[in-house]
Each structure stands twice: as C-alpha cells, then as structure tokens.
Design an enzyme around this catalytic site. Structure first.
Site, PDB file in Angstrom:
ATOM      1  N   ASP A  77      33.399  41.481  32.043  1.00 54.71           N
ATOM      2  CA  ASP A  77      33.733  40.104  31.655  1.00 54.71           C
ATOM      3  C   ASP A  77      32.680  39.068  32.037  1.00 54.71           C
ATOM      4  OD1 ASP A  77      34.493  40.735  34.304  1.00 54.71           O
ATOM      5  OD2 ASP A  77      35.960  39.120  34.376  1.00 54.71           O
ATOM      6  N   GLU A 135      37.085  41.394  35.885  1.00 55.61           N
ATOM      7  CA  GLU A 135      36.806  41.437  37.329  1.00 55.61           C
ATOM      8  C   GLU A 135      36.893  40.053  37.946  1.00 55.61           C
ATOM      9  OE1 GLU A 135      35.262  41.169  41.108  1.00 55.61           O
ATOM     10  OE2 GLU A 135      34.224  40.202  39.440  1.00 55.61           O
ATOM     11  N   GLU A 136      36.533  39.024  37.156  1.00 56.82           N
ATOM     12  CA  GLU A 136      36.392  37.673  37.716  1.00 56.82           C
ATOM     13  C   GLU A 136      37.746  37.009  37.995  1.00 56.82           C
ATOM     14  OE1 GLU A 136      33.694  36.451  38.813  1.00 56.82           O
ATOM     15  OE2 GLU A 136      32.035  37.361  37.723  1.00 56.82           O
ATOM     16  N   ARG A 173      25.373  50.188  52.028  1.00 58.38           N
ATOM     17  CA  ARG A 173      25.889  49.991  53.379  1.00 58.38           C
ATOM     18  C   ARG A 173      27.258  50.646  53.489  1.00 58.38           C
ATOM     19  NH1 ARG A 173      28.935  46.374  56.454  1.00 58.38           N
ATOM     20  NH2 ARG A 173      27.880  45.600  58.332  1.00 58.38           N
ATOM     21  N   HIS A 358      26.752  33.171  39.074  1.00 54.66           N
ATOM     22  CA  HIS A 358      27.690  32.101  38.687  1.00 54.66           C
ATOM     23  C   HIS A 358      26.962  30.761  38.506  1.00 54.66           C
ATOM     24  CE1 HIS A 358      31.621  34.288  40.078  1.00 54.66           C
ATOM     25  NE2 HIS A 358      30.719  35.127  39.616  1.00 54.66           N
TER      26      HIS A 358
HETATM   27 ZN   LIG Z   1      31.089  37.117  39.592  1.00 52.47          ZN
HETATM   28 ZN   LIG Z   2      30.311  40.134  39.431  1.00 57.39          ZN
END
Ligand SMILES: [Zn+2]
Ligand SMILES: [Zn+2]
Length: 386
Positions: A77, A135-136, A173, A358
């Site tokens: 997305d 996902e956002e 990590r 973003h």
């Molecule tokens: Zn993002």
């Molecule tokens: Zn992202």
C-alpha cells in the site's frame, strides 16, 4: 555488492515494475490495480496464485518437491501524501504516493519469484510469496493470517527498504526491531464553574496539567532505564473562556515500547496514574488504551540465516539497523512463526540530508532492489537447500 546472477537477469524488469507501481499508488485495502499487476507478473512463473486474499492481497505458492515451507512477504500500500517530485515515474494518482517504498518491496519480491523459479534444481520445498495489503495502520497482516496466508509456513521473512541507511548495506538484528505503537485517549471529567469560585468546581484543566506531567513519570520512573519506551501526548483540548472553569479536557497520544512486558507496564501504569490523579483532585479520568501493532521481534536463529544470506550480497556491509519506535505489522507473522524482518539500505550515496520515509519527496536508490531480491533468494536457498 554481489547481486545473485538470476536476480541480475531480472534487474531491468524489477525496476520497471517498481516504476509502474510508483505511478499508480493505492491506499490501504484499495490496492486493486497493484494486485492486478502482481497477478499478471506471476503468470510467467510456475506458481499457484490465490487472489483475492485479505480483500486485495495475493498469495503465490511455489511448490518444488518435498521439504519445508517458508513465507516471504511484501506489503503493497501507499500513503495519502501528495508527491513532490520531477521523476518521470511520479505518482499519477493525485494525493496518493508510494512514500514508504512498498512499491519497491513488491518489485523485489516479484524478482525473487522469477529467480527462484529458475533455480528449482537448487532447492526443495514450498515458498509462499505473500503480497500483503494495508500495512500503513490497517493491519493487513492480520487479515492475511485470518485468510490462511501463513498456513503451513514454518518461518517468515520480510524486508523494508531503509532510507536511514546507505544503499549497499543491509541492517539485520535479533530481537525487537520495531516498536509496539498503541493509542491512548483520555477524558478528564471535572465540574465546571466560575473562575472566581474554584472551591465550587473541579478544574479539569488543572487536573489535566498534573496528569500530563505525571504521565511522563511512567517512562522516567517506572520503566527500566535499559528498556525503551515513549509516551507522547499529541493533542490536548478543553476550556471555554478566561473566566470559566472547564468541566472537560480531552487528551490523545501514543505509547510505544519494544518489549511486550514494557508495553503491558505502560498500559497498567497509565491506568493507575489516571485513576490516582483523578482521585487526588476529585475528577473522573477515563482512559481508553487501544492496541496498535505489537513489537516486531526477530528470532535469533532466523536472524543468523538472514545475516549470512545478506553477507553473500553486501559482504561486510551487514550491520545493525537504525532503530525506530515506529510500528510495522510484520510483527503479526513473527508472533506466529519464527522469522526475521530486515532493512535494505536505500539512501543514495552522499544524500544529505537523507530523505525520510513518509516525506513528499521520498525516493530511494533503485540499486537497493537487486540487493533486497538477492537476499530473499539466498534466504530461500539456505532454508530449503536441496
Ligand atoms: Zn510507512
Ligand atoms: Zn513501510
């Protein structure tokens, strides 16, 4: 940098997919065109395609004899941002932009599909390629899992292009890599009155002032200083005029932590502080604590797999990622099965300042796409060695 030869053959195609996606960004759970492009691209590969999954998602399953099953995931997305760019592949969808790099994630994973299809003699088992919507902030991963996307998979891997690291590096990590990000809404309910007669009122603004300060004692006095946590109150509203005592004050913010135990501590202490401050001043303080994404926690053994896989691509440039208190819904898969979420450095060399995710002029160095796809291919070859 050693791009896997089979990925190198796909390099031009991967970049072209990324640019086509970048031009047609779509918001969470609206990724219809994106899914269509993915399904079309998958036609050339020997995979079983399921669509729609989780409304707008796609799952491609590649079977190649008996062996373990792993999942490789990309999110799809874009964001409600107006792109500021002169690139020829600039967004054609006004007000929507691939400002997080998820266009690149899809392109990398499609590149890995084709490479692994061509490399069938080198591995045995099943690979589930998860193209995940939303996902956002909309937890598309949860919908994917509910729709069975993860079924049968013994491990899951995902990557994020990462503009906080130079292209040519990979951040890996063990343990937590992204935070839990929960939402807090607070209503302070006092009793209104005349500014000249506070004794007849309960001043919600004064109570909110005490509460605001007391909340910050949670991180500084209740959380172990060796742990990470942050509470940010981003909104505070209340009051009517200079001579009126306010009856109600509204506060809103986020509480973030890396470890589930710390997250539970924040939740518990927020409740206690609200209750206690309210009781002290005779106000009623209502707290609503809404769970956001859980922390994204990498399994130690799976992290070693990624470290080795990435080492064969970028050599010594495998390091620890720049840490962030941001949230990521890859966390949900990693709560179900062991796995690893890694970071593919994507900032153009010498970029100063680095353009953050973003941001309206976000872009990344497309050389990162071949690196990410190669790491995915190496992970699959190592996990499913023939
Ligand atoms: Zn993002
Ligand atoms: Zn992202």
């Amino acid at each position: 940098v050693k791009i896997h030869p089979k990925v190198a053959e796909e390099a031009a195609r991967i970049v072209s997919i990324r640019r086509r996606l970048h031009q047609q960004p779509e918001l969470s759970f609206q990724e219809h065109g994106t899914a269509k492009l993915i399904v079309e691209e998958l036609r050339g590969a020997r995979v079983d395609v399921r669509h729609p999954v989780a409304r707008t998602g796609v799952v491609a399953t590649m079977q190649n004899g008996d062996g373990p099953c792993i999942a490789l995931r990309a999110d799809m997305d874009a964001l409600p941002i107006t792109e500021s760019s002169n690139a020829p592949y600039k967004s054609q969808n006004e007000g929507v932009m691939h400002a997080c790099g998820h266009d690149g994630h899809v392109a990398m994973l499609l590149g890995a599909v084709r490479a692994l299809d061509a490399l069938r003699s080198e591995w045995r088992g099943t690979i589930k390629f998860l193209f995940q919507p939303a996902e956002e902030g909309h937890a598309g991963a949860v919908s994917m899992i509910e729709d069975g996307a993860l079924e049968g998979a013994a491990a899951a891997f995902g990557a994020h292009l990462w503009n906080f690291q130079d292209v040519g590096t990979v951040g890996v990590r063990a343990g937590p890599v992204m935070a839990a990000a929960d939402r807090v809404t607070i209503n302070v309910r006092g009793r209104g009155g005349h500014g000249a007669a506070p004794h007849q009122a309960v001043d919600a603004i004064m109570v909110a002032g005490h509460l605001l300060v007391a909340l910050q004692s949670i991180v500084s006095r209740s959380v172990d200083p060796l742990d990470s946590a942050v509470i940010s109150i981003g909104e505070l509203r209340g009051g009517y005029g200079y001579n009126i005592i306010a009856d109600d004050v509204f506060l809103r913010g986020t509480a973030r932590a890396y470890r589930e135990e710390v997250r539970q501590l924040l939740r518990r202490r927020l409740g206690e502080v609200c209750e206690g401050v309210g009781r002290t001043f005779g106000a009623k303080i209502e707290l609503e604590y809404r769970d956001g994404y859980p922390p994204t926690v990498n399994d130690a053994a799976m992290t070693d797999v990624v470290r080795r896989a990435a080492g064969r691509v970028v050599g010594e440039a495998v390091g620890e990622p720049y840490m962030s208190m941001g949230g990521e819904d890859m966390a949900y898969y990693l709560r179900r099965v062991p796995g690893c979420f890694f970071f593919v450095g994507s900032s153009p060399l010498g970029a100063s300042p680095r353009i953050p995710h973003h941001h309206p002029s976000f872009d990344f160095d497309e050389a990162a796409l071949g690196i990410g796809a190669s790491v995915f291919v190496n992970i699959a070859l190592d996990m499913l060695r023939a």
